[in-house]
Design an enzyme around this catalytic site. Structure first.
Site, PDB file in Angstrom:
ATOM      1  N   GLY A 251       0.763  -1.243   0.000  1.00 29.44           N
ATOM      2  CA  GLY A 251       0.000   0.000   0.000  1.00 29.44           C
ATOM      3  C   GLY A 251       0.788   1.283   0.000  1.00 29.44           C
ATOM      4  O   GLY A 251       0.200   2.363  -0.154  1.00 29.44           O
ATOM      5  N   GLU A 288       3.830  -6.906   1.560  1.00 30.38           N
ATOM      6  CA  GLU A 288       3.301  -7.182   0.213  1.00 30.38           C
ATOM      7  C   GLU A 288       3.253  -5.911  -0.631  1.00 30.38           C
ATOM      8  O   GLU A 288       2.185  -5.487  -1.072  1.00 30.38           O
ATOM      9  CB  GLU A 288       1.862  -7.729   0.340  1.00 30.38           C
ATOM     10  N   PRO A 289       4.384  -5.267  -0.877  1.00 31.18           N
ATOM     11  CA  PRO A 289       4.324  -4.031  -1.674  1.00 31.18           C
ATOM     12  C   PRO A 289       4.122  -4.333  -3.158  1.00 31.18           C
ATOM     13  O   PRO A 289       4.679  -5.300  -3.684  1.00 31.18           O
ATOM     14  CB  PRO A 289       5.704  -3.406  -1.442  1.00 31.18           C
ATOM     15  N   ARG A 291       2.631  -1.386  -5.899  1.00 29.68           N
ATOM     16  CA  ARG A 291       2.851  -0.105  -6.588  1.00 29.68           C
ATOM     17  C   ARG A 291       4.222   0.502  -6.308  1.00 29.68           C
ATOM     18  O   ARG A 291       4.887   0.993  -7.214  1.00 29.68           O
ATOM     19  CB  ARG A 291       1.766   0.878  -6.111  1.00 29.68           C
ATOM     20  N   TYR A 331     -10.199   5.652 -11.435  1.00 30.90           N
ATOM     21  CA  TYR A 331     -10.107   6.362 -10.155  1.00 30.90           C
ATOM     22  C   TYR A 331      -9.794   7.841 -10.326  1.00 30.90           C
ATOM     23  O   TYR A 331      -9.324   8.463  -9.387  1.00 30.90           O
ATOM     24  CB  TYR A 331      -8.992   5.807  -9.256  1.00 30.90           C
ATOM     25  N   CYS A 361     -14.306   4.860 -27.638  1.00 31.53           N
ATOM     26  CA  CYS A 361     -15.606   5.528 -27.697  1.00 31.53           C
ATOM     27  C   CYS A 361     -16.273   5.588 -26.332  1.00 31.53           C
ATOM     28  O   CYS A 361     -17.274   4.903 -26.084  1.00 31.53           O
ATOM     29  CB  CYS A 361     -16.485   4.831 -28.716  1.00 31.53           C
ATOM     30  N   GLU A 362     -15.699   6.339 -25.433  1.00 35.70           N
ATOM     31  CA  GLU A 362     -16.244   6.586 -24.091  1.00 35.70           C
ATOM     32  C   GLU A 362     -15.762   7.970 -23.674  1.00 35.70           C
ATOM     33  O   GLU A 362     -14.583   8.278 -23.868  1.00 35.70           O
ATOM     34  CB  GLU A 362     -15.642   5.604 -23.059  1.00 35.70           C
ATOM     35  N   TYR A 389      -0.319  -1.058 -12.173  1.00 38.67           N
ATOM     36  CA  TYR A 389      -1.767  -1.015 -12.415  1.00 38.67           C
ATOM     37  C   TYR A 389      -2.113  -0.360 -13.749  1.00 38.67           C
ATOM     38  O   TYR A 389      -3.132   0.322 -13.868  1.00 38.67           O
ATOM     39  CB  TYR A 389      -2.509  -0.337 -11.250  1.00 38.67           C
TER      40      TYR A 389
HETATM   41  C1  PLP Z   1      -3.111  -4.986  -4.013  1.00 40.38           C
HETATM   42  C2  PLP Z   1      -2.619  -5.607  -2.777  1.00 40.38           C
HETATM   43  C3  PLP Z   1      -1.333  -5.324  -2.299  1.00 40.38           C
HETATM   44  C4  PLP Z   1      -0.431  -4.327  -2.951  1.00 40.38           C
HETATM   45  O1  PLP Z   1      -0.891  -3.025  -2.849  1.00 40.38           O
HETATM   46  P1  PLP Z   1       0.019  -1.793  -3.377  1.00 40.38           P
HETATM   47  O2  PLP Z   1      -0.783  -0.597  -3.075  1.00 40.38           O
HETATM   48  O3  PLP Z   1       0.183  -2.009  -4.833  1.00 40.38           O
HETATM   49  O4  PLP Z   1       1.301  -1.858  -2.650  1.00 40.38           O
HETATM   50  C5  PLP Z   1      -0.897  -5.994  -1.173  1.00 40.38           C
HETATM   51  N1  PLP Z   1      -1.686  -6.896  -0.532  1.00 40.38           N
HETATM   52  C6  PLP Z   1      -2.932  -7.177  -0.962  1.00 40.38           C
HETATM   53  C7  PLP Z   1      -3.735  -8.161  -0.219  1.00 40.38           C
HETATM   54  C8  PLP Z   1      -3.437  -6.556  -2.087  1.00 40.38           C
HETATM   55  O5  PLP Z   1      -4.679  -6.829  -2.483  1.00 40.38           O
END
Ligand code: PLP
Length: 432
Positions: A251, A288-289, A291, A331, A361-362, A389
């Site tokens: 995140g 879990e990075p 982005r 978003y 076409c949107e 993404y």
């Molecule tokens: C999407 C996601 C992430 C990664 O999020 P980022 O904002 O891309 O770092 C990590 N864990 C889970 C469970 C996710 O769904």
């Protein structure tokens, strides 16, 4: 309105910069790549990915930590290969991602499987290859997973994704850690869910996890979530259930447009101080990075097709569209857009203000709004911060083949995905 980025002013990315009048990725001119491979074209810097990873690795020096790249951010095989070779594990969210990451050479023991809607077939696939952990998101999923594991004469390693109910202060579509989100198990139900998990024959509790959202640009939500998760660890272990690892999710945000997220190592210095203060500093940590490892490592090149002046708006129509770059449409996300070879010849000043739009076409098919650009048909523009993404969310809408992708490593440019042809887009269909 956003001015043209200055040579040093591209968001947070030393590996993507101007050299004279040429925008470069590492040692490769983007104008050359556009000429050779056509547009739209995604171009990634390997050094940028590895330096983003290095910030986390520095942060965790001397700790028991496993970085699991959240591959939904960019799941192209060669990108996965970069992270697998660097020792990363992977966070997957589907059987498709699992198959893909194994094809890229990942160690299944370092793969975790997240997501609210795992099917029995996906559970079976993951158990058969021996993944490291299932991040379970509901009590109902525990029962099904145990059943599937028992039928295979296995025990599934599980972590429960808890919802810490903290506000990640990000866009509502990418905030996941609040009550009312579909993700995770509510804090107050977590102990009951752990007791249930521990009682099931097909499960082995190994951890706890949370993931509070995406594009988070402050440390506070992480610190709050950590406190909430550690409170639960204390409670769960007091009930006699050992928690081997603690997974704090992903995140961390990136700089799209002057955003100032903490650096990964600085963020983790703060978080580890809290972990130490609460006596959990020696615990196995997972993160879990997504982005933050790839977002600013990539650009999307696109050619200006037409300039269309209007009474209320001037449109700059380019050959990339919402099927290639879905984030603005989904978003209202912001990407900087800069010329690959800035025009210095015309003396026409800073240019006009345009909405940069694609051919789909949107009305939602826009890539940037109210951007000042000195531009002409035939010019190549670079959409910045397009490593995360974008390609992984791309589609064939309007029967547009997906873009090609290039991985730059120093002065070498590797074609890592061929451009999809129109035939590729309907190859699996048949007439009746
Ligand atoms: C999407 C996601 C992430 C990664 O999020 P980022 O904002 O891309 O770092 C990590 N864990 C889970 C469970 C996710 O769904």
């Amino acid at each position: 309105m956003n001015a043209i980025a200055t040579p040093q002013g591209l968001p947070g990315q030393p590996h993507i910069a101007y050299a004279g009048d040429q925008l470069m990725v590492e040692g490769v001119r983007l104008s050359d790549l556009a000429r050779e491979h056509g547009t739209p074209l995604f171009v990634y810097s390997k050094a940028a990915m590895l330096s983003a990873l290095a910030a986390y690795q520095r942060g965790f020096a001397g700790r028991k930590a496993q970085i699991c790249y959240a591959m939904k951010a960019n799941s192209t095989l060669a990108v996965l290969q970069v992270f697998a070779d660097a020792g990363c594990g992977f966070d997957t969210v589907s059987g498709g991602e699992l198959a893909r990451v194994l094809a890229a050479g990942a160690d299944p023991a370092k793969v975790i499987f997240s997501g609210v809607g795992k099917t029995r077939a996906e559970m079976k696939q993951a158990l058969q290859v021996g993944i490291g952990c299932f991040n379970v998101e509901s009590e109902a999923e525990l029962d099904v997973l145990s059943e599937v594991a028992v039928s295979l004469d296995k025990q599934a390693p599980v972590s429960l994704r808890v919802n810490p109910n903290v506000d990640a202060k990000t866009h509502p579509y990418i905030s996941t850690g609040l009550k009312g989100n579909k993700f995770g198990i509510a804090h107050e139900d977590a102990l009951r869910a752990y007791r249930h998990a521990a009682s099931l024959p097909g499960l082995k509790v190994v951890g706890i996890d949370c993931h509070i959202g995406s594009q988070i640009t402050e440390a506070t939500p992480y610190l709050d979530a950590m406190d909430r998760v550690l409170d639960l660890v204390t409670e769960i272990e007091a009930a006699g259930i050992a928690i081997h690892h603690i997974d704090f999710g992903g995140g961390l945000g990136i700089n799209y447009n002057g955003d100032t997220p903490p650096e990964a190592d600085a963020l983790w210095a703060q978080l580890l101080a809290k972990l130490d203060a609460r006596g959990y500093g020696q615990r196995q940590i997972m993160i879990e990075p997504g982005r933050s490892l790839v977002g600013n490592a990539g650009v999307c090149l696109t050619e200006v097709l037409y300039l269309k002046p209007g009474e209320q708006k001037n449109f700059c129509i380019v050959d990339a569209a919402m099927n290639d770059l879905p984030r603005p449409a989904m978003y209202q996300a912001f990407h900087q857009i800069v010329p690959v070879t800035p025009r210095t010849d015309t003396g026409a000043g800073a240019g006009e203000v345009y909405d940069i739009v694609g051919p789909v076409c949107e009305s939602g098919d826009w890539i940037g709004r109210d951007r000042q650009l000195q531009v002409a048909a035939g010019d190549t523009l670079a959409v910045l911060s397009a490593g995360a993404y974008c390609m992984s969310m791309s589609s064939n809408y309007n029967t547009r083949g997906r873009a090609a992708e290039i991985l730059v490593d120093g002065t070498k440019a590797h074609l890592i995905r061929q451009r999809e042809s129109a035939f590729d887009t309907f190859a699996l269909e048949q007439l009746v």
